[in-house]
Design a protein around this motif. Sequence first.
Motif, mmCIF file in Angstrom:
data_model
loop_
_atom_site.group_PDB
_atom_site.id
_atom_site.type_symbol
_atom_site.label_atom_id
_atom_site.label_comp_id
_atom_site.label_asym_id
_atom_site.label_seq_id
_atom_site.Cartn_x
_atom_site.Cartn_y
_atom_site.Cartn_z
ATOM 1 N N GLY A 123 1.062 5.273 3.036
ATOM 2 C CA GLY A 123 2.054 3.783 2.791
ATOM 3 C C GLY A 123 3.559 4.922 1.963
ATOM 4 O O GLY A 123 4.307 4.729 2.523
ATOM 5 N N SER A 151 -0.205 -0.583 4.738
ATOM 6 C CA SER A 151 -0.628 0.325 4.910
ATOM 7 C C SER A 151 -1.801 -0.039 3.252
ATOM 8 O O SER A 151 -2.065 1.534 2.681
ATOM 9 N N LEU A 152 -2.625 -0.701 3.679
ATOM 10 C CA LEU A 152 -3.432 -0.752 2.862
ATOM 11 C C LEU A 152 -4.648 -0.274 3.341
ATOM 12 O O LEU A 152 -4.775 -0.706 4.511
ATOM 13 N N ALA A 153 -5.388 0.696 2.231
ATOM 14 C CA ALA A 153 -7.143 0.655 2.416
ATOM 15 C C ALA A 153 -7.566 0.225 1.206
ATOM 16 O O ALA A 153 -6.905 0.621 -0.597
ATOM 17 N N PHE A 188 -3.832 -8.588 -2.465
ATOM 18 C CA PHE A 188 -4.267 -10.075 -2.037
ATOM 19 C C PHE A 188 -3.886 -11.241 -2.180
ATOM 20 O O PHE A 188 -4.392 -12.478 -1.939
ATOM 21 N N SER A 235 -0.343 8.516 0.119
ATOM 22 C CA SER A 235 -0.753 8.721 1.954
ATOM 23 C C SER A 235 -0.004 8.497 2.820
ATOM 24 O O SER A 235 1.121 8.470 2.355
ATOM 25 N N GLY A 273 0.708 -0.932 -0.237
ATOM 26 C CA GLY A 273 0.111 0.034 0.369
ATOM 27 C C GLY A 273 1.342 1.727 0.122
ATOM 28 O O GLY A 273 0.446 1.884 0.506
ATOM 29 N N TYR A 297 -16.756 5.341 13.369
ATOM 30 C CA TYR A 297 -15.832 4.926 13.067
ATOM 31 C C TYR A 297 -15.036 3.943 14.559
ATOM 32 O O TYR A 297 -15.254 2.470 14.085
ATOM 33 N N VAL A 334 4.346 -2.055 -2.951
ATOM 34 C CA VAL A 334 2.806 -2.729 -3.256
ATOM 35 C C VAL A 334 2.068 -1.596 -3.227
ATOM 36 O O VAL A 334 1.936 -1.436 -2.413
ATOM 37 N N SER A 350 -3.462 1.784 12.582
ATOM 38 C CA SER A 350 -4.686 1.517 13.297
ATOM 39 C C SER A 350 -5.482 3.024 13.549
ATOM 40 O O SER A 350 -4.320 3.907 13.535
ATOM 41 N N TYR A 351 -6.669 3.158 13.489
ATOM 42 C CA TYR A 351 -7.068 4.057 13.857
ATOM 43 C C TYR A 351 -8.200 3.800 15.050
ATOM 44 O O TYR A 351 -8.819 3.303 15.278
ATOM 45 N N PHE A 367 -16.599 11.836 8.807
ATOM 46 C CA PHE A 367 -15.470 12.336 9.001
ATOM 47 C C PHE A 367 -14.557 13.872 8.717
ATOM 48 O O PHE A 367 -14.026 14.568 9.581
ATOM 49 N N MET A 414 -10.983 -5.015 5.283
ATOM 50 C CA MET A 414 -10.037 -4.019 5.905
ATOM 51 C C MET A 414 -9.702 -4.466 7.430
ATOM 52 O O MET A 414 -8.695 -3.821 8.223
ATOM 53 N N LYS A 453 -10.633 -2.955 12.852
ATOM 54 C CA LYS A 453 -9.525 -2.363 13.235
ATOM 55 C C LYS A 453 -8.893 -3.426 14.515
ATOM 56 O O LYS A 453 -8.107 -3.711 14.647
ATOM 57 N N THR A 466 -2.717 9.321 13.572
ATOM 58 C CA THR A 466 -3.563 10.042 13.412
ATOM 59 C C THR A 466 -4.364 10.577 12.378
ATOM 60 O O THR A 466 -4.081 9.738 11.646
ATOM 61 N N ALA A 467 -5.647 10.893 12.746
ATOM 62 C CA ALA A 467 -7.078 11.332 11.584
ATOM 63 C C ALA A 467 -5.930 12.138 10.601
ATOM 64 O O ALA A 467 -5.629 13.652 10.968
HETATM 65 P P1 NAI Z 1 -4.903 5.322 0.597
HETATM 66 O O1 NAI Z 1 -6.390 5.353 0.651
HETATM 67 O O2 NAI Z 1 -4.065 6.568 0.725
HETATM 68 O O3 NAI Z 1 -3.373 4.504 0.594
HETATM 69 C C1 NAI Z 1 -4.528 3.024 0.399
HETATM 70 C C2 NAI Z 1 -2.894 2.346 -1.095
HETATM 71 O O4 NAI Z 1 -3.259 0.916 -0.186
HETATM 72 C C3 NAI Z 1 -2.483 2.940 -1.939
HETATM 73 O O5 NAI Z 1 -1.319 2.790 -2.387
HETATM 74 C C4 NAI Z 1 -3.309 1.216 -3.514
HETATM 75 O O6 NAI Z 1 -2.582 1.732 -4.117
HETATM 76 C C5 NAI Z 1 -3.155 0.933 -2.103
HETATM 77 N N1 NAI Z 1 -4.299 -0.869 -2.287
HETATM 78 C C6 NAI Z 1 -5.206 -0.811 -2.255
HETATM 79 N N2 NAI Z 1 -6.353 -1.448 -2.840
HETATM 80 C C7 NAI Z 1 -4.861 -2.151 -2.781
HETATM 81 C C8 NAI Z 1 -5.167 -4.210 -3.744
HETATM 82 N N3 NAI Z 1 -5.780 -4.950 -3.777
HETATM 83 N N4 NAI Z 1 -3.113 -4.188 -4.139
HETATM 84 C C9 NAI Z 1 -2.135 -3.527 -3.890
HETATM 85 N N5 NAI Z 1 -2.648 -2.121 -3.112
HETATM 86 C C10 NAI Z 1 -4.191 -1.935 -3.057
HETATM 87 O O7 NAI Z 1 -4.460 4.865 2.030
HETATM 88 P P2 NAI Z 1 -4.213 6.078 3.710
HETATM 89 O O8 NAI Z 1 -5.566 6.694 4.215
HETATM 90 O O9 NAI Z 1 -3.395 5.780 3.537
HETATM 91 O O10 NAI Z 1 -4.618 4.182 4.509
HETATM 92 C C11 NAI Z 1 -3.469 3.480 4.838
HETATM 93 C C12 NAI Z 1 -3.679 3.073 6.663
HETATM 94 O O11 NAI Z 1 -3.623 3.728 7.599
HETATM 95 C C13 NAI Z 1 -5.268 1.973 6.433
HETATM 96 O O12 NAI Z 1 -5.101 1.169 7.386
HETATM 97 C C14 NAI Z 1 -5.982 3.403 7.084
HETATM 98 O O13 NAI Z 1 -7.092 2.457 7.484
HETATM 99 C C15 NAI Z 1 -4.795 4.283 8.001
HETATM 100 N N6 NAI Z 1 -4.943 5.188 8.618
HETATM 101 C C16 NAI Z 1 -5.253 5.923 7.743
HETATM 102 C C17 NAI Z 1 -6.256 7.383 8.394
HETATM 103 C C18 NAI Z 1 -6.942 8.020 7.749
HETATM 104 O O14 NAI Z 1 -6.467 9.396 8.931
HETATM 105 N N7 NAI Z 1 -6.239 8.033 6.742
HETATM 106 C C19 NAI Z 1 -6.298 7.325 10.342
HETATM 107 C C20 NAI Z 1 -5.305 6.091 11.019
HETATM 108 C C21 NAI Z 1 -5.220 4.864 9.731
#
Ligand code: NAI
Length: 398
Positions: free
Chosen positions: A54, A140-142, A114, A52, A48, A237, A72, A226-227, A286, A198, A246, A273-274
């Motif tokens: 990752g 860091s996948l979402a 996956f 963001s 991921g 959430y 990845v 995590s959050y 959110f 997730m 989570k 953090t958010a």
């Molecule tokens: P994002 O959407 O910016 O990034 C997600 C990443 O996962 C991207 O690189 C995307 O290409 C990759 N991805 C998605 N599906 C995929 C797949 N099938 N195969 C390979 N790569 C795949 O997400 P963000 O917000 O950076 O989240 C990352 C983690 O951080 C998550 O677990 C999220 O819950 C956690 N988090 C986020 C917060 C926030 O406020 N955004 C706060 C605390 C934790």
Amino acid sequence: MLEFKQNIRGNVALGVNPLGCKQEVLNQIDYVKNKGAYQGPKKVLIIGASSSYGLATRISLAFGTGADTIGVSFEKGPKNEKNLGTAGWYNNIAFREAAEKEGLIAKNFVQDAFSHESKQEVIDYIKSEFGGKVDLVVYSLASGRRTDPETGETYTSSIKAIGEPVVGPHINMQNQTFYTETLEPATDQEIANTVKVMGGEDWELWMKALKEADVLVDGVLTTNYSYLGTELNHSYYGGGTLGRAKADCDEKAQNINELLADINGKAQIVVATAVTTKASSVIPFFPVYCIGLYKVMSDKGTHETPIMHQDRIYREMIYGNKPEYDAVGRLRPDNWELDSDTQAKTKELISQLNEENFNSDLTAYDIFYKEFSNLSGFMVDGYVDRDVTIEELKELTL
Ligand code: NAI
């Protein structure tokens, strides 16, 4: 010549500015370089890695500790003038170019993380070209969907409340409106599906595959973001479907700790953090929490973007001497967000918001909107426009 347009649907960005994405990556690299070097891992796998959290992690580790990285992600490249692909595609390229200039390995795998095949390809690469082992694995996948590699069944996650519906204020960035949203409670099936997508199952599968293939160093670390949030967002959430996912990661961290015990490895949940990301912008309510929170935190000088937060996590906490853990061993860099005065002021501010004032000086709507735009390469500091053709974009390689 191409025209880059910021096309927003609801709170989803459809347009992309590839030049802006590159500038944004360079800005984040500058941020890390200005902080100087720190001691840390040298061989890192980031699942991921393209946006963001990752991407910020990858930038901090490459340009802060001089780490070689494998990223990845699941992104799309340009097809034609109307379909330029996704921001993460260009982020991957900009990162690799900059890292290679410094003599670092920066390998991009763009595929479904996956799947079993994905894991195998990464393992083969680690063995053949990456020195044989990694010392840090960042998860860091979402994603909104996941196909189970054993059964072939595809699961879709739902961002929903549990038990009771939630009614509250929400923002639509496309129309710049503030309105009341109702979030229905999830069914048991929706809760289970969200955990499947997730939760921590895929993280554990990755670690099992990597361990079995003997590509983890003795003392390997794996992190997962995590959050937990606060009472201001608990109903939708922490207490909702995402919170269940989570909690599943917490459980899977225990399994991974057992799995890695004989090689002195550790699974670390990092409660982050958010921040404004593609994933967080589509969580109902959110963004309203964020425009209140960011205002309070900016005034206090504690507001962070993903690069600021991740750099602090690795530089000062994980590889530094200022880690803070909670009673169950999770790392807590979110303590600035959870500060009681910050939360009290955020609650007070949010309670005053309405259609007239939500995007005024009272809030940090401007910060949220700029950060959201930056994710697709718009409103980027230091951006210089120039003519680009679709052919030029298609020639860029991962
Ligand atoms: P994002 O959407 O910016 O990034 C997600 C990443 O996962 C991207 O690189 C995307 O290409 C990759 N991805 C998605 N599906 C995929 C797949 N099938 N195969 C390979 N790569 C795949 O997400 P963000 O917000 O950076 O989240 C990352 C983690 O951080 C998550 O677990 C999220 O819950 C956690 N988090 C986020 C917060 C926030 O406020 N955004 C706060 C605390 C934790």
